[in-house]
Design a protein around this motif. Structure first.
Motif, PDB file in Angstrom:
ATOM      1  N   GLU A  39       0.827  -1.215   0.000  1.00  0.00           N
ATOM      2  CA  GLU A  39       0.000   0.000   0.000  1.00  0.00           C
ATOM      3  C   GLU A  39       0.861   1.266   0.000  1.00  0.00           C
ATOM      4  N   ALA A  40       1.989   1.222   0.718  1.00  0.00           N
ATOM      5  CA  ALA A  40       2.872   2.388   0.820  1.00  0.00           C
ATOM      6  C   ALA A  40       3.820   2.516  -0.369  1.00  0.00           C
ATOM      7  N   GLY A  41       3.911   1.448  -1.169  1.00  0.00           N
ATOM      8  CA  GLY A  41       4.808   1.482  -2.317  1.00  0.00           C
ATOM      9  C   GLY A  41       6.270   1.358  -1.931  1.00  0.00           C
ATOM     10  N   VAL A  42       6.528   0.601  -0.867  1.00  0.00           N
ATOM     11  CA  VAL A  42       7.903   0.374  -0.412  1.00  0.00           C
ATOM     12  C   VAL A  42       8.114  -1.125  -0.222  1.00  0.00           C
ATOM     13  N   SER A  43       9.361  -1.512  -0.043  1.00  0.00           N
ATOM     14  CA  SER A  43       9.639  -2.922   0.234  1.00  0.00           C
ATOM     15  C   SER A  43       9.417  -3.207   1.720  1.00  0.00           C
ATOM     16  N   LYS A  44       9.252  -4.467   2.039  1.00  0.00           N
ATOM     17  CA  LYS A  44       9.102  -4.854   3.440  1.00  0.00           C
ATOM     18  C   LYS A  44      10.365  -4.480   4.220  1.00  0.00           C
ATOM     19  N   GLY A  45      11.515  -4.621   3.578  1.00  0.00           N
ATOM     20  CA  GLY A  45      12.774  -4.242   4.210  1.00  0.00           C
ATOM     21  C   GLY A  45      12.820  -2.759   4.547  1.00  0.00           C
ATOM     22  N   ALA A  46      12.225  -1.928   3.676  1.00  0.00           N
ATOM     23  CA  ALA A  46      12.186  -0.479   3.931  1.00  0.00           C
ATOM     24  C   ALA A  46      11.358  -0.172   5.178  1.00  0.00           C
ATOM     25  N   ILE A  47      10.326  -0.963   5.412  1.00  0.00           N
ATOM     26  CA  ILE A  47       9.529  -0.769   6.627  1.00  0.00           C
ATOM     27  C   ILE A  47      10.413  -0.973   7.847  1.00  0.00           C
ATOM     28  N   TYR A  48      11.242  -2.020   7.816  1.00  0.00           N
ATOM     29  CA  TYR A  48      12.106  -2.304   8.959  1.00  0.00           C
ATOM     30  C   TYR A  48      13.220  -1.279   9.128  1.00  0.00           C
ATOM     31  N   LEU A  49      13.506  -0.485   8.107  1.00  0.00           N
ATOM     32  CA  LEU A  49      14.449   0.622   8.274  1.00  0.00           C
ATOM     33  C   LEU A  49      13.823   1.741   9.104  1.00  0.00           C
ATOM     34  N   GLU A  50      12.507   1.820   9.083  1.00  0.00           N
ATOM     35  CA  GLU A  50      11.785   2.884   9.779  1.00  0.00           C
ATOM     36  C   GLU A  50      11.172   2.431  11.106  1.00  0.00           C
ATOM     37  N   PHE A  51      10.692   1.207  11.148  1.00  0.00           N
ATOM     38  CA  PHE A  51       9.960   0.705  12.312  1.00  0.00           C
ATOM     39  C   PHE A  51      10.434  -0.703  12.658  1.00  0.00           C
ATOM     40  N   SER A  52      10.463  -1.026  13.943  1.00  0.00           N
ATOM     41  CA  SER A  52      10.942  -2.342  14.358  1.00  0.00           C
ATOM     42  C   SER A  52       9.846  -3.403  14.340  1.00  0.00           C
ATOM     43  N   SER A  53       8.574  -2.972  14.317  1.00  0.00           N
ATOM     44  CA  SER A  53       7.482  -3.943  14.366  1.00  0.00           C
ATOM     45  C   SER A  53       6.171  -3.296  13.915  1.00  0.00           C
ATOM     46  N   LYS A  54       5.180  -4.138  13.712  1.00  0.00           N
ATOM     47  CA  LYS A  54       3.845  -3.644  13.369  1.00  0.00           C
ATOM     48  C   LYS A  54       3.266  -2.861  14.553  1.00  0.00           C
ATOM     49  N   ASP A  55       3.590  -3.287  15.767  1.00  0.00           N
ATOM     50  CA  ASP A  55       3.133  -2.558  16.948  1.00  0.00           C
ATOM     51  C   ASP A  55       3.676  -1.127  16.965  1.00  0.00           C
ATOM     52  N   GLU A  56       4.927  -0.964  16.552  1.00  0.00           N
ATOM     53  CA  GLU A  56       5.515   0.376  16.515  1.00  0.00           C
ATOM     54  C   GLU A  56       4.819   1.242  15.458  1.00  0.00           C
ATOM     55  N   ILE A  57       4.428   0.636  14.364  1.00  0.00           N
ATOM     56  CA  ILE A  57       3.672   1.379  13.341  1.00  0.00           C
ATOM     57  C   ILE A  57       2.328   1.803  13.914  1.00  0.00           C
ATOM     58  N   LEU A  58       1.668   0.907  14.636  1.00  0.00           N
ATOM     59  CA  LEU A  58       0.382   1.241  15.261  1.00  0.00           C
ATOM     60  C   LEU A  58       0.549   2.416  16.215  1.00  0.00           C
TER      61      LEU A  58
END
Length: 75
Positions: A39-58
């Motif tokens: 949905e964000a147009g990024v890789s899953k790895g890019a998410i982990y560069l910004e956030f450590s977990s789904k809880d942190e995104i929440l």
């Protein structure tokens, strides 16, 4: 170096926005990091560069929502 920081902030914002939409549509439990990445147009790895977990995104989604609500109350 400044461009990298701005790029990172933009990516982070896209991730939080995508997560907010998906959590609202499908719920937190049913939304995967793969869904958020797509949905964000990024890789899953890019998410982990910004956030450590789904809880942190929440927490980022909740924090943004609270900030927006406080701004509205002050207006």
């Amino acid at each position: 170096m400044m461009a990298r920081k701005k790029n990172s902030e933009n990516r982070s914002e896209r991730i939080v926005t995508a997560a907010h939409q998906l959590f609202g549509r499908y719920g937190f439990e049913r939304t995967t990091l793969d869904d958020v990445a797509q949905e964000a147009g990024v890789s899953k790895g890019a998410i982990y560069l910004e956030f450590s977990s789904k809880d942190e995104i929440l927490m980022a989604v909740i924090s943004r929502f609270m900030h927006e609500q406080l701004q509205e109350m002050h207006a």
